[in-house]
Scaffold this active site. Structure first.
Site, PDB file in Angstrom:
ATOM      1  N   ASP A  52       0.841  -1.204   0.000  1.00 13.30           N
ATOM      2  CA  ASP A  52       0.000   0.000   0.000  1.00 13.30           C
ATOM      3  C   ASP A  52       0.876   1.254   0.000  1.00 13.30           C
ATOM      4  OD1 ASP A  52       0.894  -0.224   2.585  1.00 13.30           O
ATOM      5  OD2 ASP A  52      -1.082  -0.149   3.528  1.00 13.30           O
ATOM      6  N   SER A  53       2.205   1.057   0.008  1.00 18.30           N
ATOM      7  CA  SER A  53       3.130   2.179  -0.221  1.00 18.30           C
ATOM      8  C   SER A  53       2.927   2.751  -1.624  1.00 18.30           C
ATOM      9  CB  SER A  53       4.583   1.738  -0.030  1.00 18.30           C
ATOM     10  OG  SER A  53       4.844   0.541  -0.741  1.00 18.30           O
ATOM     11  N   ASP A  91      -1.011  -6.106  -0.212  1.00 24.77           N
ATOM     12  CA  ASP A  91      -1.472  -5.501   1.043  1.00 24.77           C
ATOM     13  C   ASP A  91      -2.980  -5.309   1.022  1.00 24.77           C
ATOM     14  OD1 ASP A  91       0.631  -5.085   2.802  1.00 24.77           O
ATOM     15  OD2 ASP A  91       1.254  -3.213   1.851  1.00 24.77           O
ATOM     16  N   LYS A 121      -1.330  -9.456   2.735  1.00 22.94           N
ATOM     17  CA  LYS A 121      -0.617  -9.032   3.944  1.00 22.94           C
ATOM     18  C   LYS A 121      -1.508  -8.063   4.724  1.00 22.94           C
ATOM     19  CE  LYS A 121       3.179  -6.181   3.814  1.00 22.94           C
ATOM     20  NZ  LYS A 121       2.730  -4.982   4.543  1.00 22.94           N
ATOM     21  N   GLU A 123      -1.635  -5.643   8.485  1.00 22.24           N
ATOM     22  CA  GLU A 123      -0.838  -5.045   9.561  1.00 22.24           C
ATOM     23  C   GLU A 123      -1.513  -5.282  10.913  1.00 22.24           C
ATOM     24  OE1 GLU A 123      -0.074  -0.910   8.781  1.00 22.24           O
ATOM     25  OE2 GLU A 123       0.853  -1.321   6.833  1.00 22.24           O
ATOM     26  N   GLU A 190       8.896  -4.349  10.654  1.00 21.68           N
ATOM     27  CA  GLU A 190       9.357  -3.050  10.133  1.00 21.68           C
ATOM     28  C   GLU A 190       9.908  -2.162  11.240  1.00 21.68           C
ATOM     29  OE1 GLU A 190       6.634  -1.146   7.451  1.00 21.68           O
ATOM     30  OE2 GLU A 190       7.807   0.712   7.395  1.00 21.68           O
TER      31      GLU A 190
HETATM   32  O1  KIV Z   1       3.569  -1.195   1.663  1.00 26.66           O
HETATM   33  C1  KIV Z   1       4.763  -1.507   1.768  1.00 26.66           C
HETATM   34  O2  KIV Z   1       5.613  -1.112   0.967  1.00 26.66           O
HETATM   35  C2  KIV Z   1       5.163  -2.347   2.890  1.00 26.66           C
HETATM   36  C3  KIV Z   1       6.614  -2.604   3.086  1.00 26.66           C
HETATM   37  C4  KIV Z   1       7.251  -1.418   3.685  1.00 26.66           C
HETATM   38  C5  KIV Z   1       6.877  -3.829   3.852  1.00 26.66           C
HETATM   39  O3  KIV Z   1       4.339  -2.787   3.632  1.00 26.66           O
END
Ligand code: KIV
Length: 272
Positions: A52-53, A91, A121, A123, A190
């Site tokens: 989600d980055s 994510d 994934k 969190e 992280e």
């Molecule tokens: O969204 C992302 O890029 C991440 C990484 C920093 C692990 O979750």
């Protein structure tokens, strides 16, 4: 022979577990689009994370919170179309799983069905246990994410190193054990102290992938725009830049612009 080479056709959760067992480190990078994913797959990266980055590096938002499930699916589809070998994790975005396990299940199923990705994934630890269990019950592999969890940035208040205090370190350790026990196939840690990263990786039998979690984890992940130097104002201690693409692309674009304006592009050979 390495576990990844022996099963060179496709990386699966089974291959990732074998890599951990054999002490073979796991490489993971983010990817959000077809062209980049094709390069990273060809480079032999083991896991591509449609992170989600994307909200930051693709869309220019300050946080990861605004990105939607539909946007994540669009990025995931582009990445999945590109890969032959790499394992693709996506994510679940903010608001698509917290506090509602039915919603979490529906979000995970939408990602798997519409993108063809291999895992999701999420969190968090104990607070998202119901959502993780529900998704796992549908046969969807889940990767956990502990430590600095950017979707909770307004709770933390800063992007500083997490779990420096004993109480938070202990909770992280317990959350990691819980995620393993309920069936997560791997965990991302992280921005935590290296000693804690190593302790978790040694205690768990599933792969632990670090970003700013030291050298004792079973693998490393970076945001691809950061490691290629496309972003330039983000300089955490854990980041190793392999290129300075911001400058390289800028110089190329300047040359192109000059050539257009001076009339030297296209040349005789570049026209019909
Ligand atoms: O969204 C992302 O890029 C991440 C990484 C920093 C692990 O979750």
């Amino acid at each position: 022979m390495s576990a990844a080479k022996k099963e060179a056709k496709r990386i699966t959760t089974h291959v990732l577990h074998a890599m951990k067992e054999q002490g073979e480190k796991i490489s993971m990078l983010t990817a959000y689009d077809y062209s980049m994913a094709k390069i990273l797959d060809a480079a032999g990266i083991d896991i591509l994370l449609v992170g989600d980055s994307a909200s930051n590096v693709m869309a220019g938002h300050e946080t990861t919170l605004p990105i939607t499930l539909e946007q994540m699916i669009y990025h995931a589809q582009s990445v999945v179309r590109a890969v032959e070998r790499t394992f693709v994790v996506v994510d679940l975005p903010f608001g698509s799983y917290q506090g509602n396990s039915t919603k979490a299940l529906n979000s995970a199923i939408a990602i798997m069905k519409e993108s063809g990705a291999h895992a999701v994934k999420l969190e968090g630890g104990a607070e998202i246990e119901d959502s993780v269990r529900r998704i796992l019950s549908a046969g969807v592999p889940v990767m956990g994410h502990l430590g600095l969890t950017p979707q909770s940035i307004y709770k933390f208040g800063t992007y500083n190193v997490r779990a420096k205090e004993e109480a938070e370190a202990q909770k992280l350790f317990e959350d990691a054990l819980l995620l393993q026990e309920i069936g997560c196939f791997a965990i991302v840690l992280e921005k935590i102290p290296a000693t804690l990263g190593r302790k978790v990786a040694e205690a768990l039998h599933i792969p632990v992938i670090g970003i700013g979690a030291g050298n004792g984890t079973d693998g490393q992940v970076l945001v691809v725009h950061d490691m290629l130097g496309i972003t330039k104002d983000f300089n955490p201690r854990f980041l190793r830049r392999y290129l300075n693409l911001f400058e390289t692309i800028k110089v190329a674009a300047e040359q192109y612009s000059n050539d257009v304006k001076s009339g030297t592009f296209p040349s005789e050979d570049e026209q019909y």
